[in-house]
Design a protein around this motif. Structure first.
Motif, PDB file in Angstrom:
ATOM      1  N   LEU A 316       0.813  -1.205   0.000  1.00  0.00           N
ATOM      2  CA  LEU A 316       0.000   0.000   0.000  1.00  0.00           C
ATOM      3  C   LEU A 316       0.855   1.266   0.000  1.00  0.00           C
ATOM      4  O   LEU A 316       0.543   2.227  -0.706  1.00  0.00           O
ATOM      5  N   GLU A 317       1.931   1.281   0.772  1.00  0.00           N
ATOM      6  CA  GLU A 317       2.754   2.483   0.874  1.00  0.00           C
ATOM      7  C   GLU A 317       3.339   2.868  -0.478  1.00  0.00           C
ATOM      8  O   GLU A 317       3.272   4.034  -0.895  1.00  0.00           O
ATOM      9  N   THR A 318       3.909   1.882  -1.172  1.00  0.00           N
ATOM     10  CA  THR A 318       4.488   2.157  -2.491  1.00  0.00           C
ATOM     11  C   THR A 318       3.411   2.609  -3.474  1.00  0.00           C
ATOM     12  O   THR A 318       3.596   3.566  -4.240  1.00  0.00           O
ATOM     13  N   ALA A 319       2.270   1.921  -3.456  1.00  0.00           N
ATOM     14  CA  ALA A 319       1.184   2.261  -4.371  1.00  0.00           C
ATOM     15  C   ALA A 319       0.674   3.676  -4.109  1.00  0.00           C
ATOM     16  O   ALA A 319       0.414   4.443  -5.048  1.00  0.00           O
ATOM     17  N   ASP A 320       0.535   4.046  -2.836  1.00  0.00           N
ATOM     18  CA  ASP A 320       0.012   5.361  -2.486  1.00  0.00           C
ATOM     19  C   ASP A 320       0.942   6.482  -2.949  1.00  0.00           C
ATOM     20  O   ASP A 320       0.500   7.461  -3.559  1.00  0.00           O
ATOM     21  N   ILE A 321       2.256   6.326  -2.709  1.00  0.00           N
ATOM     22  CA  ILE A 321       3.207   7.356  -3.127  1.00  0.00           C
ATOM     23  C   ILE A 321       3.263   7.457  -4.645  1.00  0.00           C
ATOM     24  O   ILE A 321       3.294   8.554  -5.219  1.00  0.00           O
ATOM     25  N   ALA A 322       3.243   6.291  -5.328  1.00  0.00           N
ATOM     26  CA  ALA A 322       3.316   6.293  -6.789  1.00  0.00           C
ATOM     27  C   ALA A 322       2.089   6.963  -7.403  1.00  0.00           C
ATOM     28  O   ALA A 322       2.197   7.767  -8.343  1.00  0.00           O
ATOM     29  N   MET A 323       0.913   6.648  -6.877  1.00  0.00           N
ATOM     30  CA  MET A 323      -0.311   7.238  -7.411  1.00  0.00           C
ATOM     31  C   MET A 323      -0.331   8.754  -7.202  1.00  0.00           C
ATOM     32  O   MET A 323      -0.687   9.520  -8.107  1.00  0.00           O
ATOM     33  N   LYS A 324       0.049   9.196  -6.017  1.00  0.00           N
ATOM     34  CA  LYS A 324       0.043  10.632  -5.738  1.00  0.00           C
ATOM     35  C   LYS A 324       1.093  11.361  -6.575  1.00  0.00           C
ATOM     36  O   LYS A 324       0.877  12.500  -7.004  1.00  0.00           O
ATOM     37  N   ALA A 325       2.219  10.686  -6.839  1.00  0.00           N
ATOM     38  CA  ALA A 325       3.230  11.286  -7.715  1.00  0.00           C
ATOM     39  C   ALA A 325       2.679  11.471  -9.123  1.00  0.00           C
ATOM     40  O   ALA A 325       2.992  12.450  -9.812  1.00  0.00           O
ATOM     41  N   VAL A 349      -7.610  -1.494  -5.436  1.00  0.00           N
ATOM     42  CA  VAL A 349      -8.602  -1.165  -4.408  1.00  0.00           C
ATOM     43  C   VAL A 349      -8.445  -2.089  -3.210  1.00  0.00           C
ATOM     44  O   VAL A 349      -8.524  -1.665  -2.048  1.00  0.00           O
ATOM     45  N   ASN A 350      -8.175  -3.369  -3.463  1.00  0.00           N
ATOM     46  CA  ASN A 350      -8.070  -4.340  -2.372  1.00  0.00           C
ATOM     47  C   ASN A 350      -6.854  -4.116  -1.486  1.00  0.00           C
ATOM     48  O   ASN A 350      -6.882  -4.471  -0.299  1.00  0.00           O
ATOM     49  N   ILE A 351      -5.772  -3.555  -2.025  1.00  0.00           N
ATOM     50  CA  ILE A 351      -4.601  -3.328  -1.171  1.00  0.00           C
ATOM     51  C   ILE A 351      -4.769  -2.091  -0.304  1.00  0.00           C
ATOM     52  O   ILE A 351      -3.923  -1.810   0.544  1.00  0.00           O
ATOM     53  N   GLY A 352      -5.868  -1.351  -0.537  1.00  0.00           N
ATOM     54  CA  GLY A 352      -6.174  -0.250   0.359  1.00  0.00           C
ATOM     55  C   GLY A 352      -6.164   1.137  -0.237  1.00  0.00           C
ATOM     56  O   GLY A 352      -6.359   2.122   0.483  1.00  0.00           O
ATOM     57  N   LEU A 353      -5.949   1.271  -1.544  1.00  0.00           N
ATOM     58  CA  LEU A 353      -5.958   2.602  -2.157  1.00  0.00           C
ATOM     59  C   LEU A 353      -7.382   3.136  -2.243  1.00  0.00           C
ATOM     60  O   LEU A 353      -8.313   2.388  -2.566  1.00  0.00           O
ATOM     61  N   PRO A 354      -7.575   4.412  -1.992  1.00  0.00           N
ATOM     62  CA  PRO A 354      -8.912   5.005  -2.174  1.00  0.00           C
ATOM     63  C   PRO A 354      -9.326   4.908  -3.640  1.00  0.00           C
ATOM     64  O   PRO A 354      -8.514   5.102  -4.549  1.00  0.00           O
ATOM     65  N   GLU A 355     -10.573   4.600  -3.873  1.00  0.00           N
ATOM     66  CA  GLU A 355     -11.060   4.430  -5.238  1.00  0.00           C
ATOM     67  C   GLU A 355     -10.898   5.709  -6.056  1.00  0.00           C
ATOM     68  O   GLU A 355     -10.562   5.649  -7.243  1.00  0.00           O
ATOM     69  N   TYR A 356     -11.134   6.856  -5.428  1.00  0.00           N
ATOM     70  CA  TYR A 356     -11.005   8.118  -6.170  1.00  0.00           C
ATOM     71  C   TYR A 356      -9.572   8.336  -6.647  1.00  0.00           C
ATOM     72  O   TYR A 356      -9.342   8.894  -7.731  1.00  0.00           O
TER      73      TYR A 356
END
Length: 478
Positions: A316-325, A349-356
């Protein structure tokens, strides 16, 4: 250490009077003793692996396809040979075959060597030598990779390089202790057989245009998905080379129209760095010292990049930073292990990223596979009685298979082709993804409407065109 490794790989020869003779035989050893494993045999696409009829062949496969004499198919050791000579010849033969990996295993009564050719493991005949000298061979490999030769209880990883006919090759070494001995896998990255221009990956015209359209965007996220060994890294390297302005690329520059090479800052975080590309800043993540994908990403954002590549989204951490970047003025590319484009949305979505966030950041999702192409030298019609279960639309078509010949090592296959499923995000799909939990079926429906073709449809086209066999279609796509 590097010089010593190169010297060992290039100059080691049997000592005079030792009786060491190395010869390359003509068969994989399909006959006598096949039931027992005693001393046995086995990136351009996918780690430098083949590009077949529709565009995706490594050096060895290309030479076979052009009618050149086939490379040796069995490593035979007669007389006495040292572990140094054995390892050198094994590496050279693996590169000549176009193997992506070499596997060495020892059991209670036997040992075997296998190469992964076109994604499938093949045995290599070694006689009794490998079983008798397994400890010496494993020690030699450990020395080359800078590993602890006294450690037999814990897994170890290392690397070394050696020179071959096509140039330098990198070898990644993984050693895992088993109850019967240490199992060794050598990942062979032959830069001389690597051709990763986007035009050479086997994409259709519409797919290539869609992919380049995503690369032209100044921000967003491109995800390339598929199982291990499906060529995801090769696709991303091809994209990096094009963005870097290397010859053969249509873009020749940065996202948003900036000039390539000198005018763009590209940073990558990889595990491991499989290909070194001039002009691109590559970081190899090392979890053991606290440098993971997320740590590298946070540091990259302070380095003023235009393009960021993350080798793989694992948490989740990697996915969140990558998406926001991808939402803040960076073009981000990465890979994910999912089976389809629709499955990619579900996984994120299942790993915890917000759908938006998923809906807003994603630009292009690519799902891909590699399939083995039929050898052109032994291609023949496939008898009806030999057909596996297929979709009804394919049963009436004239399908083909490879009979097996000297050019393809009697496998019936020569090289691999890539097939793709791509979906570009638009406003309607973004809105559907943002409400994924409320209506997941709507997301799947919209993806199916927007994709150029499914993986199955792409595979069926290759099947009708006689590029792949019915058995290969079933193996990869059903």
């Amino acid at each position: 250490m590097k010089n010593a490794v190169k010297g060992a790989a290039n100059g080691a020869r049997p000592r005079p009077g030792s009786g060491a003779q190395l010869s390359f035989g003509e068969e994989f050893g399909e006959g006598r003793g096949e039931g027992r494993c005693a001393g046995r045999r086995r990136r351009g696409f996918g780690n430098g692996r083949p590009r077949a009829a529709n565009g995706a062949v490594n050096g060895a496969a290309k030479r076979r396809a052009n009618g050149a004499a086939p490379a040796a198919r069995r490593l035979t050791l007669t007389g006495q040979a040292s572990a140094v000579v054995f390892v050198e010849q094994m590496l050279r033969q693996a590169v000549a075959f176009g193997a992506s990996d070499a596997h060495l295993e020892k059991y209670e009564h036997c040992a075997r060597l296998r190469y992964r050719l076109d994604g499938v493991l093949r045995r290599i005949e070694t006689g009794a030598f490998l079983f008798n000298e397994y400890t010496s061979v494993s020690t030699r490999i450990k020395l080359l990779a800078g590993l602890d030769i006294a450690e037999h209880r814990l897994p170890q990883d290392g690397r070394f390089s050696f020179s071959c006919e096509h140039g330098a090759a990198d070898v990644r070494v993984s050693v895992v202790p088993l109850i019967s001995g240490e199992r060794i896998v050598l990942r062979i990255l032959d830069s001389g057989g690597f051709d990763s221009a986007l035009d050479h990956l086997g994409m259709g015209g519409a797919e290539l245009a869609l992919f380049r359209r995503a690369l032209r965007m100044s921000q967003g996220m491109i995800l390339v998905t598929g199982p291990t060994g499906s060529g995801k890294t090769t696709t991303l390297y091809a994209a990096l080379r094009e963005l870097n302005g290397e010859p053969g690329g249509e873009l020749g520059g940065a996202p948003g129209g900036a000039p390539g090479g000198e005018g763009i800052n590209i940073l990558t975080a990889e595990d491991p760095v499989e290909r070194r590309i001039e002009g691109i800043n590559q970081v190899e993540v090392r979890e053991s010292i606290g440098l993971g994908f997320a740590d590298a990403l946070r540091a990259f954002l302070r380095q003023d990049p235009e393009v960021i590549l993350v080798g793989e989204i694992r948490d989740l951490e990697t996915a969140d930073i990558a998406m926001k970047a991808g939402l803040t003025g960076h073009l981000v590319m990465s890979t994910l292990h999912t089976a389809s484009v629709a499955g990619t949305i579900t996984r994120l979505v299942n790993i915890g990223l917000p759908e938006y966030l998923v809906g807003a950041a994603l630009t292009l999702v690519v799902s891909q596979r590699l399939v083995r192409a039929i050898c052109p030298h032994c291609r023949e019609p496939c008898p009806a009685q030999a057909l596996p279960p297929l979709p009804p639309a394919l049963v009436a078509a004239q399908l083909h298979r490879g009979r097996g010949c000297a050019h393809c090592h009697h496998t019936g296959h020569a090289g691999r082709c890539a097939i793709y499923e791509m979906v570009m995000m638009d406003e309607d799909l973004r809105r559907a993804v943002s409400a994924y939990s409320a209506a997941p079926a709507k997301v799947t429906q919209q993806i199916n409407e927007r994709r150029l073709c499914s993986l199955q449809e792409a595979g069926q086209k290759l099947l009708r065109d006689g590029v792949i066999s019915p058995a290969e279609y079933v193996r990869v796509l059903t």
